[in-house]
Enzyme design. Sequence first.
Site, PDB file in Angstrom:
ATOM      1  N   CYS A 118      22.343 -37.376 -52.937  1.00 34.76           N
ATOM      2  CA  CYS A 118      21.063 -36.649 -52.983  1.00 34.76           C
ATOM      3  C   CYS A 118      19.881 -37.558 -53.299  1.00 34.76           C
ATOM      4  O   CYS A 118      18.733 -37.172 -53.091  1.00 34.76           O
ATOM      5  CB  CYS A 118      21.153 -35.514 -53.991  1.00 34.76           C
ATOM      6  SG  CYS A 118      22.418 -34.333 -53.498  1.00 34.76           S
ATOM      7  N   HIS A 259      14.194 -33.081 -55.169  1.00 36.47           N
ATOM      8  CA  HIS A 259      15.415 -32.787 -54.426  1.00 36.47           C
ATOM      9  C   HIS A 259      15.739 -31.304 -54.612  1.00 36.47           C
ATOM     10  O   HIS A 259      15.591 -30.759 -55.707  1.00 36.47           O
ATOM     11  CB  HIS A 259      16.560 -33.657 -54.942  1.00 36.47           C
ATOM     12  CG  HIS A 259      17.883 -33.269 -54.383  1.00 36.47           C
ATOM     13  ND1 HIS A 259      18.115 -33.204 -53.025  1.00 36.47           N
ATOM     14  CD2 HIS A 259      19.044 -32.879 -54.979  1.00 36.47           C
ATOM     15  CE1 HIS A 259      19.358 -32.812 -52.815  1.00 36.47           C
ATOM     16  NE2 HIS A 259      19.942 -32.603 -53.989  1.00 36.47           N
ATOM     17  N   ASN A 289      20.788 -27.029 -50.024  1.00 38.92           N
ATOM     18  CA  ASN A 289      20.826 -28.453 -50.363  1.00 38.92           C
ATOM     19  C   ASN A 289      21.270 -29.250 -49.129  1.00 38.92           C
ATOM     20  O   ASN A 289      22.432 -29.183 -48.735  1.00 38.92           O
ATOM     21  CB  ASN A 289      21.797 -28.657 -51.531  1.00 38.92           C
ATOM     22  CG  ASN A 289      21.847 -30.092 -52.021  1.00 38.92           C
ATOM     23  OD1 ASN A 289      21.295 -30.992 -51.382  1.00 38.92           O
ATOM     24  ND2 ASN A 289      22.514 -30.301 -53.139  1.00 38.92           N
TER      25      ASN A 289
HETATM   26  O1  UT7 Z   1      22.641 -32.053 -55.284  1.00 37.02           O
HETATM   27  C1  UT7 Z   1      23.624 -32.737 -55.952  1.00 37.02           C
HETATM   28  C2  UT7 Z   1      23.642 -32.383 -57.379  1.00 37.02           C
HETATM   29  N1  UT7 Z   1      24.146 -31.059 -57.550  1.00 37.02           N
HETATM   30  C3  UT7 Z   1      23.486 -30.212 -58.267  1.00 37.02           C
HETATM   31  O2  UT7 Z   1      22.441 -30.509 -58.762  1.00 37.02           O
HETATM   32  C4  UT7 Z   1      24.136 -28.865 -58.507  1.00 37.02           C
HETATM   33  C5  UT7 Z   1      24.191 -28.600 -59.967  1.00 37.02           C
HETATM   34  N2  UT7 Z   1      24.851 -27.365 -60.334  1.00 37.02           N
HETATM   35  C6  UT7 Z   1      24.368 -26.139 -60.019  1.00 37.02           C
HETATM   36  O3  UT7 Z   1      23.385 -26.005 -59.321  1.00 37.02           O
HETATM   37  C7  UT7 Z   1      25.017 -24.962 -60.666  1.00 37.02           C
HETATM   38  O4  UT7 Z   1      25.904 -25.389 -61.669  1.00 37.02           O
HETATM   39  C8  UT7 Z   1      25.781 -24.032 -59.683  1.00 37.02           C
HETATM   40  C9  UT7 Z   1      24.797 -23.278 -58.816  1.00 37.02           C
HETATM   41  C10 UT7 Z   1      26.721 -24.867 -58.819  1.00 37.02           C
HETATM   42  C11 UT7 Z   1      26.586 -23.006 -60.480  1.00 37.02           C
HETATM   43  O5  UT7 Z   1      25.714 -22.271 -61.330  1.00 37.02           O
HETATM   44  P1  UT7 Z   1      26.075 -22.074 -62.877  1.00 37.02           P
HETATM   45  O6  UT7 Z   1      25.026 -21.241 -63.444  1.00 37.02           O
HETATM   46  O7  UT7 Z   1      26.241 -23.449 -63.469  1.00 37.02           O
HETATM   47  O8  UT7 Z   1      27.420 -21.285 -62.797  1.00 37.02           O
HETATM   48  P2  UT7 Z   1      28.841 -21.674 -63.378  1.00 37.02           P
HETATM   49  O9  UT7 Z   1      29.436 -22.773 -62.577  1.00 37.02           O
HETATM   50  O10 UT7 Z   1      28.745 -21.869 -64.844  1.00 37.02           O
HETATM   51  O11 UT7 Z   1      29.600 -20.334 -63.109  1.00 37.02           O
HETATM   52  C12 UT7 Z   1      29.193 -19.131 -63.778  1.00 37.02           C
HETATM   53  C13 UT7 Z   1      30.065 -18.023 -63.240  1.00 37.02           C
HETATM   54  C14 UT7 Z   1      31.557 -18.386 -63.233  1.00 37.02           C
HETATM   55  O12 UT7 Z   1      32.287 -17.230 -63.543  1.00 37.02           O
HETATM   56  P3  UT7 Z   1      32.886 -17.013 -65.011  1.00 37.02           P
HETATM   57  O13 UT7 Z   1      33.772 -18.194 -65.264  1.00 37.02           O
HETATM   58  O14 UT7 Z   1      31.712 -16.957 -65.917  1.00 37.02           O
HETATM   59  O15 UT7 Z   1      33.616 -15.707 -64.873  1.00 37.02           O
HETATM   60  C15 UT7 Z   1      31.799 -18.762 -61.789  1.00 37.02           C
HETATM   61  O16 UT7 Z   1      33.139 -18.564 -61.417  1.00 37.02           O
HETATM   62  O17 UT7 Z   1      29.704 -17.755 -61.879  1.00 37.02           O
HETATM   63  C16 UT7 Z   1      30.895 -17.823 -61.068  1.00 37.02           C
HETATM   64  N3  UT7 Z   1      30.528 -18.268 -59.734  1.00 37.02           N
HETATM   65  C17 UT7 Z   1      30.113 -17.420 -58.788  1.00 37.02           C
HETATM   66  N4  UT7 Z   1      29.928 -16.102 -58.773  1.00 37.02           N
HETATM   67  C18 UT7 Z   1      29.484 -15.539 -57.656  1.00 37.02           C
HETATM   68  C19 UT7 Z   1      30.512 -19.532 -59.246  1.00 37.02           C
HETATM   69  N5  UT7 Z   1      30.102 -19.517 -57.967  1.00 37.02           N
HETATM   70  C20 UT7 Z   1      29.845 -18.223 -57.662  1.00 37.02           C
HETATM   71  C21 UT7 Z   1      29.390 -17.578 -56.496  1.00 37.02           C
HETATM   72  N6  UT7 Z   1      29.225 -16.238 -56.543  1.00 37.02           N
HETATM   73  N7  UT7 Z   1      29.091 -18.250 -55.371  1.00 37.02           N
END
Ligand code: UT7
Length: 335
Positions: A118, A259, A289
């Site tokens: 990225c 980004h 992204n």
């Molecule tokens: O560009 C390269 C660098 N990358 C980034 O900058 C990405 C950085 N990370 C992120 O943007 C975020 O961490 C994500 C968007 C990938 C995830 O968001 P989050 O708020 O960090 O969610 P999480 O991973 O902590 O997951 C929260 C909950 C989980 O469920 P439980 O364990 O709380 O029951 C996940 O399983 O959300 C769940 N979850 C989803 N739910 C519905 C994860 N993906 C999804 C989804 N739909 N697509």
Amino acid sequence: MQPKNKKINAAITAVGMYVPEKILDNKYFESIVDTTDEWITTRTGIKERRILENGASSDMAAYAIQDMLKTTNVKPEEIDVIIVATVTPDMFFPATACLVQEKIGAKKAWGFDLSAACSGFLFALQTGASLIESGTYKKVVVVGSDKMSAITDYTDRNNCILFGDAASAVLLEPTTELQYGIKDSILFCDGSGKDVLNMKAGGSLNPATKETVEKRWHYIYQEGKTVFKAAVKGMADVSYDIMQKNGLKPEDVAYLVPHQANLRIIDATAERMGISRDKVMINIDKYGNTTAATIPLCLTEYYRGGKVKRGDNLILASFGAGYTWGAIYLTWSID
Ligand code: UT7
């Protein structure tokens, strides 16, 4: 910060972009994984992303460069160097830059691929600017092109909703008007991030085998929360630091060009810089992204939309796999 004896700056003198026609909206993802439009929108800011159905990263890069050249009098054979920022090269070798060179007919160019995920566009922009500032090259094309759909696991709801395909290019040329062009950069890489965001197989560490395919190691692997925390800190700190280093107050910055990985990371960066949302370039809602393409895509759309003017100070900022991250301070030079 500008060295005192500097005689030439590298300036962006043209921009161009390509996004594929096919759109995947959040509703589509509701039909293939356990997710909702509401979750994706509130957690990421993404509504749609584009998918390239035929072709590869070199095709998108070539289209973006051709779109850019249409706006200038520059002919392909005048291009000295092509730098392709990508993590989705058409092949391991030859470099995508060679394929792009042939596709656009840049008969006198040399070039190479730059792998910084990225942050690829920022690393390539600084590299291109240094080639211009050396006085050796007059026309350097920097293009970010990523066909993320080629390495996205559409059964993994954590990641498949995030990524899209696109390319965008800029032309760098020398200017003696030192009030314009690329003025400063702060760039970093830190391999301790390798375990939380990677594509494990296909390289020399884990050559392709039946087992690597079965383990889905040819797709993006990301521990989202860990990367999120590192990204918020890394991108916000480096954006603040480049302002401090160059004596820029929030009112001196026309736009943050971040980004586009997650709207919440973008907001945290703007907040740390002390600038409001209306001074942040955002198109994550439309494209998701697109890795190396996000920043030039923003520049192209905002410039073409009449929102960026000659003399505007921009802070470009990124964070991504590696980890890689950084910021570039430039003053816009196109009328
Ligand atoms: O560009 C390269 C660098 N990358 C980034 O900058 C990405 C950085 N990370 C992120 O943007 C975020 O961490 C994500 C968007 C990938 C995830 O968001 P989050 O708020 O960090 O969610 P999480 O991973 O902590 O997951 C929260 C909950 C989980 O469920 P439980 O364990 O709380 O029951 C996940 O399983 O959300 C769940 N979850 C989803 N739910 C519905 C994860 N993906 C999804 C989804 N739909 N697509």
